[in-house]
Design an enzyme around this catalytic site. Structure first.
Site, mmCIF file in Angstrom:
data_model
loop_
_atom_site.group_PDB
_atom_site.id
_atom_site.type_symbol
_atom_site.label_atom_id
_atom_site.label_comp_id
_atom_site.label_asym_id
_atom_site.label_seq_id
_atom_site.Cartn_x
_atom_site.Cartn_y
_atom_site.Cartn_z
ATOM 1 N N HIS A 103 0.809 -1.215 0.000
ATOM 2 C CA HIS A 103 0.000 0.000 0.000
ATOM 3 C C HIS A 103 0.844 1.269 0.000
ATOM 4 O O HIS A 103 0.393 2.332 -0.455
ATOM 5 C CB HIS A 103 -0.941 -0.017 1.209
ATOM 6 C CG HIS A 103 -2.174 0.824 1.030
ATOM 7 N ND1 HIS A 103 -2.234 1.915 0.179
ATOM 8 C CD2 HIS A 103 -3.409 0.724 1.584
ATOM 9 C CE1 HIS A 103 -3.437 2.447 0.231
ATOM 10 N NE2 HIS A 103 -4.175 1.753 1.075
ATOM 11 N N ASP A 153 -10.500 -5.930 -19.395
ATOM 12 C CA ASP A 153 -10.720 -7.002 -20.366
ATOM 13 C C ASP A 153 -9.398 -7.297 -21.079
ATOM 14 O O ASP A 153 -8.894 -6.481 -21.848
ATOM 15 C CB ASP A 153 -11.794 -6.560 -21.366
ATOM 16 C CG ASP A 153 -12.090 -7.614 -22.420
ATOM 17 O OD1 ASP A 153 -11.419 -8.673 -22.439
ATOM 18 O OD2 ASP A 153 -12.997 -7.370 -23.248
#
Length: 454
Positions: free
Chosen positions: A167, A398
């Protein structure tokens, strides 16, 4: 769940004559005060599920996997920090991301015979089974890996891509942008990244005139109770041990649900202009508190972080790589405020005020805001946070075999958090992920569904 590791490979950035790295040098990117609060927190983990019934062993290993590896290598040319690690040189005032010419992203290739439809569904799933789809992120006292990937084949069902990210290296916006860029390169079979997708690493745009770096480092030292070492250990807080009864589930609010809830609040507070985020968080939070039950006098707190890229002066470029989030919260409230009849309206009013006030926050107060939030987290009987956002577009990733059928943020299991994402199949709707013990999850689901009927 039986998982077979078939291969572990190091994917390096593809050769690039314009690269800032060569055989003789390295790249160092200092962490900013936006990055430092997350230095020793648990990594963020996310799983993308892709349904593909023609994913036989042969098709996966001869077509899908080579394309994923090649496109990853190509995109890493512009995402070099993901191949590196965080380190803290004793001669430096703060840690940095260090990238050397031989660095690479570790990619684990695995195979599972588990039920893909169940794991990628919206119902309750043992979080331990989702953890099996995620790679480890090696961390020692003086070195923390930035990023790792696991690609898991479910023969004749589909595959998943699990990512584990430190993070302190990147926030949700940067992480999601990377995944979508990788997917775009893969699907379009591009050699070079479009100019508008190239990330910016310019740290000079982050000004620190009031010593925020030092304040953040002191805060992290205090949280780790490490005040003696000049260089702080980079090992994260001990992970919370989870029982077999801990499950992750995804609850859905349709656009009509959100409008119904919005009207419910406006009947009590007509002047409010309520965002979808406020409605969803307020509703999930009240269900969360009701499910826990207990003494109505007990202390509860919640917060969220707002993207500050466009709120800085000057604004950061949209392509800025790293963290740029500001925490705001509501602390030390009585649980009864959210469990009574007007609890949802109360939560929505509080959140609406917090969102409105975010734009007036001064950057000089960010350290105090983090300190306040982390302080209340340690002793509130219930603490809520939000991971993800409906604006990240995670379902746009995608790779050439269709959009993901499901995306889960699994790391909410460590922080009493919920996750949010846009709804896959409906504009204006959203998905809310929760990770709880099954008994408590059953209660949350009951309150969530029944509350929409009233």
């Amino acid at each position: 769940m039986t998982l077979h590791i078939t291969e572990t490979v190091r994917v390096s950035p593809a050769a690039d004559s314009d690269s800032v790295l060569n055989t003789a040098n390295s790249l160092t990117i200092p962490l900013t005060f936006f990055d430092l609060p997350w230095l020793v927190f648990h990594p963020v983990t996310r799983v993308f599920f892709y349904k593909l019934t023609e994913s036989t062993h042969e098709h996966f290993h001869s077509i899908i996997l080579p394309k994923l590896k090649l496109s990853l290598s190509l995109v890493l040319r512009n995402y070099l920090p993901l191949t590196g690690h965080i380190t803290w040189n004793t001669n430096e005032a703060k840690p940095s991301i260090l990238v050397t010419p031989n660095d690479a992203v570790l990619v684990t290739i695995a195979e599972s015979e588990a039920d893909f439809s169940h794991l990628s569904g919206y119902g309750q799933r043992p979080v331990s089974k989702l953890h099996a789809l995620l790679p480890k992120l090696p961390v020692t006292d003086d070195s923390a890996t930035a990023f790792s990937i696991q690609i898991t084949l479910f023969p004749n069902q589909g595959f998943s891509i699990g990512v584990t990210a430190h993070h302190a290296v990147l926030d949700g916006k940067t992480s999601s942008t990377f995944i979508k860029t990788w997917a775009h390169i893969c699907k379009q079979q591009l050699e070079n990244m479009p100019e508008n997708l190239i990330p910016s690493y310019d740290r000079s745009v982050i000004k620190d005139p009031t010593g925020l770096d030092e304040k953040m480092i002191e805060m992290v030292r205090s949280l780790k109770e490490d005040k003696t070492n000049v260089v702080l250990s980079l090992t994260p807080f001990p992970a919370k041990k989870l029982g077999d009864d801990v499950v992750l589930a995804t609850l859905v609010l349709s656009r009509d649900d959100i409008e119904t809830l919005r009207e419910r609040v406006k009947n009590e507070s007509p002047s409010l202009h309520l965002s979808t985020f406020v409605i969803a968080y307020a509703y999930a939070w009240t269900c969360f508190v009701k499910a826990r039950g207990g003494n109505g006098e007990r202390s509860v707190s919640f917060l969220f972080v707002g993207d500050f890229r466009e709120r800085l002066d000057p604004k950061l470029p949209a392509s800025y790589f790293g963290n740029c989030m500001f925490p705001v919260g509501c602390y030390n409230r009585k649980a009864a405020e959210f469990t009574e009849e007007k609890g949802f309206v109360t939560a929505a009013e509080i959140l609406n005020d917090l969102v409105k006030g975010l734009s007036s926050r001064k950057i000089e107060t960010i350290a105090d805001s983090f300190i306040e939030g982390f302080g209340f987290k340690s002793w509130s009987t219930q603490f809520g946070t939000v991971a993800g956002s409906t604006r990240l577009g995670v379902y746009e990733a995608d790779f050439g075999w269709g959009r993901p059928v499901k995306v889960d943020i699994v790391s909410i299991d460590q922080g009493k958090a919920i996750s949010m994402a846009e709804r896959r199949d409906e504009s204006g709707g959203l998905e809310i992920g929760m990770c709880l013990k099954k008994s408590e999850m059953d209660m949350v689901v009951s309150f969530f569904k029944n509350g929409l009927k009233s």
